[in-house]
Design a protein around this motif. Sequence first.
Motif, PDB file in Angstrom:
ATOM      1  N   ALA A  17      26.479 -11.028  19.208  1.00 43.04           N
ATOM      2  CA  ALA A  17      26.277  -9.635  18.793  1.00 43.04           C
ATOM      3  C   ALA A  17      25.405  -9.562  17.553  1.00 43.04           C
ATOM      4  N   ARG A  18      24.624  -8.503  17.467  1.00 41.49           N
ATOM      5  CA  ARG A  18      23.753  -8.301  16.305  1.00 41.49           C
ATOM      6  C   ARG A  18      24.168  -7.027  15.579  1.00 41.49           C
ATOM      7  N   THR A  19      24.010  -7.082  14.258  1.00 42.68           N
ATOM      8  CA  THR A  19      24.265  -5.885  13.455  1.00 42.68           C
ATOM      9  C   THR A  19      23.086  -5.665  12.520  1.00 42.68           C
TER      10      THR A  19
ATOM     11  N   VAL B 225      26.208  -2.486  11.079  1.00 44.65           N
ATOM     12  CA  VAL B 225      26.367  -1.556  12.204  1.00 44.65           C
ATOM     13  C   VAL B 225      25.871  -2.242  13.479  1.00 44.65           C
ATOM     14  N   PRO B 226      26.685  -2.278  14.523  1.00 50.92           N
ATOM     15  CA  PRO B 226      26.271  -2.980  15.743  1.00 50.92           C
ATOM     16  C   PRO B 226      25.033  -2.371  16.397  1.00 50.92           C
ATOM     17  N   LEU B 227      24.170  -3.258  16.888  1.00 53.35           N
ATOM     18  CA  LEU B 227      23.093  -2.827  17.777  1.00 53.35           C
ATOM     19  C   LEU B 227      23.687  -2.737  19.172  1.00 53.35           C
ATOM     20  N   LEU B 228      23.401  -1.657  19.865  1.00 55.06           N
ATOM     21  CA  LEU B 228      23.979  -1.448  21.185  1.00 55.06           C
ATOM     22  C   LEU B 228      23.187  -2.214  22.237  1.00 55.06           C
ATOM     23  N   ALA B 229      23.866  -2.514  23.330  1.00 52.52           N
ATOM     24  CA  ALA B 229      23.211  -3.259  24.409  1.00 52.52           C
ATOM     25  C   ALA B 229      22.025  -2.461  24.936  1.00 52.52           C
TER      26      ALA B 229
ATOM     27  N   ALA C  60      24.880   1.852  16.602  1.00 59.62           N
ATOM     28  CA  ALA C  60      26.118   2.588  16.876  1.00 59.62           C
ATOM     29  C   ALA C  60      26.273   3.833  16.017  1.00 59.62           C
ATOM     30  N   ARG C  61      25.707   3.822  14.821  1.00 64.39           N
ATOM     31  CA  ARG C  61      25.824   5.001  13.955  1.00 64.39           C
ATOM     32  C   ARG C  61      24.685   4.994  12.941  1.00 64.39           C
ATOM     33  N   VAL C  62      24.598   6.061  12.195  1.00 67.82           N
ATOM     34  CA  VAL C  62      23.535   6.189  11.187  1.00 67.82           C
ATOM     35  C   VAL C  62      23.693   5.091  10.128  1.00 67.82           C
TER      36      VAL C  62
ATOM     37  N   PHE D 285      19.750  -7.742   8.941  1.00 66.97           N
ATOM     38  CA  PHE D 285      20.246  -8.037  10.288  1.00 66.97           C
ATOM     39  C   PHE D 285      21.143  -9.270  10.247  1.00 66.97           C
ATOM     40  N   ASN D 286      22.169  -9.245  11.063  1.00 73.18           N
ATOM     41  CA  ASN D 286      23.045 -10.413  11.192  1.00 73.18           C
ATOM     42  C   ASN D 286      23.358 -10.658  12.656  1.00 73.18           C
ATOM     43  N   VAL D 287      23.662 -11.894  12.954  1.00 75.48           N
ATOM     44  CA  VAL D 287      24.044 -12.276  14.315  1.00 75.48           C
ATOM     45  C   VAL D 287      25.428 -12.902  14.230  1.00 75.48           C
ATOM     46  N   TYR D 288      26.372 -12.331  14.932  1.00 75.55           N
ATOM     47  CA  TYR D 288      27.743 -12.840  14.975  1.00 75.55           C
ATOM     48  C   TYR D 288      28.068 -13.172  16.428  1.00 75.55           C
ATOM     49  N   GLY D 289      28.081 -14.451  16.747  1.00 75.34           N
ATOM     50  CA  GLY D 289      28.214 -14.819  18.155  1.00 75.34           C
ATOM     51  C   GLY D 289      26.996 -14.298  18.888  1.00 75.34           C
TER      52      GLY D 289
END
Lengths: 181, 98
Positions: free
Chosen positions: A49-51, A55-59, A76-78, A43-47
């Motif tokens: 937003a998390r991925t 791959v982005p985690l959706l709201a 957002a995707r597989v 997992f990463n946090v950019y500003g």
Amino acid sequence: MSALLPSCRASLLSYPLPSSSLPLERLTDELVVSASDGRLLRFNVYGGARTVNGVPLLAPTSGKERASNGMLHRVARVLHAPELSVLGELRRRPELSSLASLFASSGRLMTAVQREAVTLLAPINSVLQAGAITEEQVLAHYILQGTRYAYSLNATAYSASIHTADILALNGVIHSLSATI
Amino acid sequence: MFLVESCEERHWRERLHSLAGERTGPEEQINTVFEGMFRGTLRDPGAALYDLVPQEFKGAASAELAGLLRHPKSMLTVLAPPGNLTSDQAAYHVILQR
């Protein structure tokens, strides 16, 4: 309930979330966890937003994320799992063999990409054949601290040069480049 | 606190009793119910993840994974992508916690 509430009132509001759940706020930058099949997720946090694996985690959509036995996050995707380290991916990709040769001759480069959470910007062979880059240049400009998936590189100086984005690795990520930086 | 006091007493007493038969300790039961009440994020404290994941995810989950998604004593995090996925992919999208 009326008998329960007075005795619990003080502590109810201060209860933490159950330690076993993973709400968004516990998905911290560079958090690495094992999936149910043992493979790793990063997992990463950019500003704000998390991925996960880039791959982005959706709201969240209200009321549909928390269940009695866990949490649901939409992505957002597989997701695909990394298989090798950054160095391992560099070695197995024919289009990066010139850069791999440079690494093989440099202990400093090898050490630099074996750290945890690293990003390697890797010029493909045709780029290096057109003009060599030095060990110092690689250390200064092509190895970044932290895992910087393509999601976080949008609209940066790097994004225009990316040939193949998000080559996943166990200790970070590689982006192959079609031009030097 | 006003949210608690404005809730119908019988409804929440039944909820707590229901959870008491399924979860491991009284703090967690109470926490589960009240997290939902105060934060408004829990649609139904009794809903299992299996009820929330997309249909495609249910279809891809192995029998073992589906059982975990249903089990009241599981504690999981599901990362649900859109569309279809394989059984192996579904397993990679679930994090088990103690």
